[in-house]
Scaffold this active site. Structure first.
Site, PDB file in Angstrom:
ATOM      1  CE  LYS A  15       8.391  49.891   7.747  1.00  0.00           C
ATOM      2  NZ  LYS A  15       7.363  50.018   8.826  1.00  0.00           N
ATOM      3  CD  GLU A  32       4.645  36.699  -2.823  1.00  0.00           C
ATOM      4  OE1 GLU A  32       3.474  36.789  -3.238  1.00  0.00           O
ATOM      5  OE2 GLU A  32       5.546  36.142  -3.476  1.00  0.00           O
ATOM      6  CB  CYS A  66      -2.775  39.055   1.041  1.00  0.00           C
ATOM      7  SG  CYS A  66      -1.724  37.726   1.638  1.00  0.00           S
ATOM      8  CD  GLU A 109      -5.965  43.269  -0.939  1.00  0.00           C
ATOM      9  OE1 GLU A 109      -5.660  42.155  -0.477  1.00  0.00           O
ATOM     10  OE2 GLU A 109      -5.126  44.139  -1.230  1.00  0.00           O
TER      11      GLU A 109
END
Length: 482
Positions: free
Chosen positions: A175, A250, A284, A383
């Protein structure tokens, strides 16, 4: 563009059970619809899993060299379409052309790398305690692997999950992220043309709550690999492990670059700017904290501000830094900038939306630098996923390591120093899965492990290289007496 891209299930391009459509906008010009994709249903996802399960044994029994040949041919087809894929990536995700071109090349390299690895999969031979006995291990695929991938590296991340999964003999359901699914669909097209058996790969577009949830929860799925936010990753991990599946996640990062008083300050500013502003900060592993020794702090800030203000912003097809991927991502970045100012940080560069005819309608934001940062501020802890760097002043090396570790994440970290002892202590003491010396926090080699500590990862299985294959295989030990 009126044609609706279909799902790839059991070797065919098929219509979804729904009539709902995802329109992907060009983030540099949101009035332009780049492509349309199906907003698929649970039934569509179920069909994809069932197709994978039906062919899993046959694909697992296919000799490794033959699996590798298909991967190699798919990589060659991707290479022939490199410019076309780059243009599509830029149009859907907004990434600058050079960055997008490099990402497509990474996908090509990954397919070629794992094409060779497919032939090497085997096991180990051990000496038995008994006579007249062979003792050895064999590696087998885990079965059906579900891959759920993000929009920020829309071809590289699907490739580095998909290539080892197929090389190891697993059937796969994928997906891709709804914001930029086009290049992942082109991976399926290349594998189909390369001769991948029907059902060995199935791609379904749609929401995570519908398609993704079925890909995680279906009884026929044996392993789940997810890359995305820490919040969603925790839910994926819980759902997968509750049903006994193998899982790797992750997730996010709050990545530091430490700048020592022995560093070349101009070089350090280049490293931090490249790591923090590259890919519009939407990585990331992006550097979002520069932790700088007090002796070089003022000089470093001046150098970093100069680089921030010199970056050429505009549509990724022609400029150095492209837009953020969506209105929501831009709004989130601007909200964090506002929060930082409210908490008392000093805005040293950027902080707003750029002006000009080329950027007036897109999701553009200026490269932003904050100073006078305390480590407990939200801008130093959470973040942002935009081109925002918080510069934190420290008095010595020990404090720099303490600040680097003072976050719930631990993905990537770097240090800029000419002190060999500092470099080695940093490697030993920093809490991060990727550690770099005199280099930016972004950028990964494809043949070594990748993954994080703490909230940056499930800390179960690493990706890429031989570690990537480990996740998709399981060992069987054989006692063969004769």
């Amino acid at each position: 563009m009126s044609e609706i891209n279909q799902n790839y299930v059991n070797g065919d391009w098929v219509q979804s059970a729904t009539d709902e459509v995802i329109e992907v906008e060009n983030p540099a010009n949101p009035d332009e619809v780049v492509a349309k994709y199906q907003r698929s249903s649970t039934e569509d996802a179920t069909a994809a899993v069932e197709a994978a399960a039906a062919v899993a044994d046959d694909w697992a029994a296919t000799p490794g060299p033959e699996r590798g040949r298909i991967l190699r041919e798919a990589g060659t087809l991707l290479a022939e379409r490199k410019e076309e894929l780059t243009d599509l990536l830029v149009a859907e995700e907004g990434k600058a052309y050079a960055e997008a071109n490099g990402e497509v090349q990474r996908a090509i390299d990954i397919f070629h790398y794992f094409s060779g690895k497919a032939a090497d999969l085997g096991g180990t031979v051990k000496g038995p305690s008994a006579t007249d006995q062979n003792l050895y291990t064999v590696q087998e695929p885990v079965g059906v692997a579900s891959l759920i991938t993000p929009w920020n590296y829309p071809i590289a991340i699907p490739a580095w999950k998909l290539a080892p999964a197929l090389a190891a003999g697993n059937a796969v359901v994928l997906k891709p992220a709804s914001a930029a699914p086009g290049v992942a669909i082109e991976l399926a097209r290349a594998l189909d043309e390369a001769g991948l058996p029907d059902g060995a790969l199935n791609v379904v577009t749609g929401s995570g709550s519908t398609v993704g949830s079925e890909f995680i929860g279906h009884d026929a799925v044996d392993a789940v690999s997810f890359t995305g936010s820490s919040e969603v990753g925790r839910m994926v991990y819980d759902q997968a492990t509750d049903s006994g599946k193998r899982v790797q996640t992750e997730l996010g990062g709050k990545n530091p670059t430490v700048v020592s008083n022995s560093a070349n300050v101009a070089e350090a500013a280049d490293i931090v700017a490249n790591g923090g502003f590259g890919t519009t900060g939407q990585s990331c592993t992006a550097c979002s904290r520069a932790i700088v020794h007090k002796d070089v702090y003022d000089e470093f800030v001046a150098e970093l501000v100069d680089r921030a203000e010199s970056i050429d912003i505009g549509p990724g097809s022609e400029h150095e830094m492209g837009p953020q991927v969506s209105a929501d991502e831009l709004e989130s970045t601007l909200e964090y900038i506002e929060i930082a100012e409210e908490e008392g940080a000093t805005l040293a560069a950027g902080g707003g939306v750029p002006e000009g005819s080329e950027v007036e309608s897109g999701y553009f934001v200026e490269p932003t630098v904050f100073t006078d940062i305390d480590s407990d501020m939200r801008i130093a802890q959470e973040e942002v996923f935009g081109p925002v760097i918080a510069v934190i002043e420290v008095s010595d090396f020990d404090e720099s390591v303490a600040v680097a570790n003072d976050v719930p994440y631990g993905l990537s970290a770097s240090i800029v120093t000419n002190d060999h002892t500092e470099a080695n202590r940093f490697i030993d003491e920093v809490e991060a899965g990727v550690v770099k010396v005199n280099d930016k926090t972004t950028g990964l080699e494809l043949h070594v492990p990748f993954g994080g500590f703490k909230r940056s990862s499930s800390e179960t299985w690493r990706e890429q290289g031989d570690s990537g294959l480990d996740f998709y295989t399981i060992e069987k030990t054989v006692y063969d007496s004769y």
